[in-house]
Write a protein that holds these residues in place. Structure first.
Motif, short mmCIF file in Angstrom:
data_model
loop_
_atom_site.label_atom_id
_atom_site.label_comp_id
_atom_site.label_asym_id
_atom_site.label_seq_id
_atom_site.Cartn_x
_atom_site.Cartn_y
_atom_site.Cartn_z
N ILE A 7 0.58 -5.08 7.07
CA ILE A 7 1.82 -4.91 6.03
C ILE A 7 1.99 -3.34 5.59
N ASN A 8 3.22 -3.15 5.23
CA ASN A 8 3.55 -1.54 4.63
C ASN A 8 3.86 -1.75 3.27
N VAL A 9 3.17 -1.60 2.36
CA VAL A 9 3.43 -1.43 0.86
C VAL A 9 3.68 -0.27 0.16
N GLN A 10 4.87 -0.01 0.09
CA GLN A 10 5.05 1.36 -0.73
C GLN A 10 4.59 2.73 0.21
N GLY A 11 4.95 2.51 1.54
CA GLY A 11 4.41 3.66 2.63
C GLY A 11 3.05 3.47 2.77
N VAL A 12 1.95 2.35 2.36
CA VAL A 12 0.81 2.37 2.66
C VAL A 12 0.62 1.29 3.57
N ASP A 13 0.05 1.42 4.89
CA ASP A 13 -0.39 0.19 5.82
C ASP A 13 -1.72 -0.52 5.23
N ILE A 14 -1.47 -1.85 4.82
CA ILE A 14 -2.64 -2.52 4.44
C ILE A 14 -2.79 -3.80 5.42
N ILE A 15 -4.20 -4.00 5.87
CA ILE A 15 -4.23 -5.33 6.95
C ILE A 15 -4.69 -6.43 6.07
N LEU A 16 -3.95 -7.43 6.79
CA LEU A 16 -4.04 -8.81 6.27
C LEU A 16 -5.04 -9.47 7.25
N TYR A 17 -5.98 -10.15 6.89
CA TYR A 17 -6.87 -10.78 7.76
C TYR A 17 -6.85 -12.30 7.80
N GLU A 18 -6.81 -13.11 8.70
CA GLU A 18 -6.37 -14.66 8.56
C GLU A 18 -7.64 -15.17 9.38
N ASP A 19 -8.22 -16.05 8.75
CA ASP A 19 -9.09 -17.07 9.28
C ASP A 19 -8.48 -18.52 9.17
#
Length: 142
Positions: A7-19
């Motif tokens: 996801i991109n939050v305020q120009g920063v890519d952040i990984i979401l990990y789902e199990d």
């Protein structure tokens, strides 16, 4: 099988990990926004905080039947002291935690539980001071 997405939050890519049971957000990516070269130190400093330890312990108590509460109590008593050091690996190993995930490799890092919003709009409180410096709260959606 675990899935990852960004996801991109305020120009920063952040990984979401789902199990299969929980969704996690990358603390490493959030720390990278603050200081790209010292993400591990930022995460460790966050984990030293008493409020953080209590939050992690509360989450584990609810969602993890294998959580070790006696180990947690020892950490909770020491949290916040200058001599207290906590790492994700230590937390996981000593308390049998499932709420902090530490992964190595290309999409590795430290992950914490993440609650997805079920609505498209997120309410934001807009505080407006009156003449006596009291605040009236109105809710707006972005």
């Amino acid at each position: 099988m675990a899935k990852t997405k960004k996801i991109n939050v305020q120009g920063v890519d952040i990984i979401l990990y789902e199990d299969n049971e929980h969704d996690f957000i990358s603390l490493t990516d959030i720390a990278r926004h603050k200081d790209p070269e010292n993400t591990d130190t930022i995460v460790q400093n966050w984990m030293r905080n008493r409020n953080t330890i209590e939050l992690l312990g509360f989450w584990e108590t609810i969602y993890n039947p294998g959580f070790k509460p006696l180990e947690f109590e020892g950490f909770r008593k020491k949290a916040g002291l200058n001599s207290f050091v906590m790492t994700p690996k230590r937390w996981i190993e000593k308390t049998n935690a499932i709420g902090i995930v530490s992964k190595s490799g290309r999409y590795g890092g430290t992950f914490a539980p993440f609650q997805k919003s079920t609505t498209k709009s997120i309410p934001i409180d807009k505080r407006k001071p009156d003449t006596k410096n009291n605040y009236q709260v109105t809710s707006e959606f972005c």
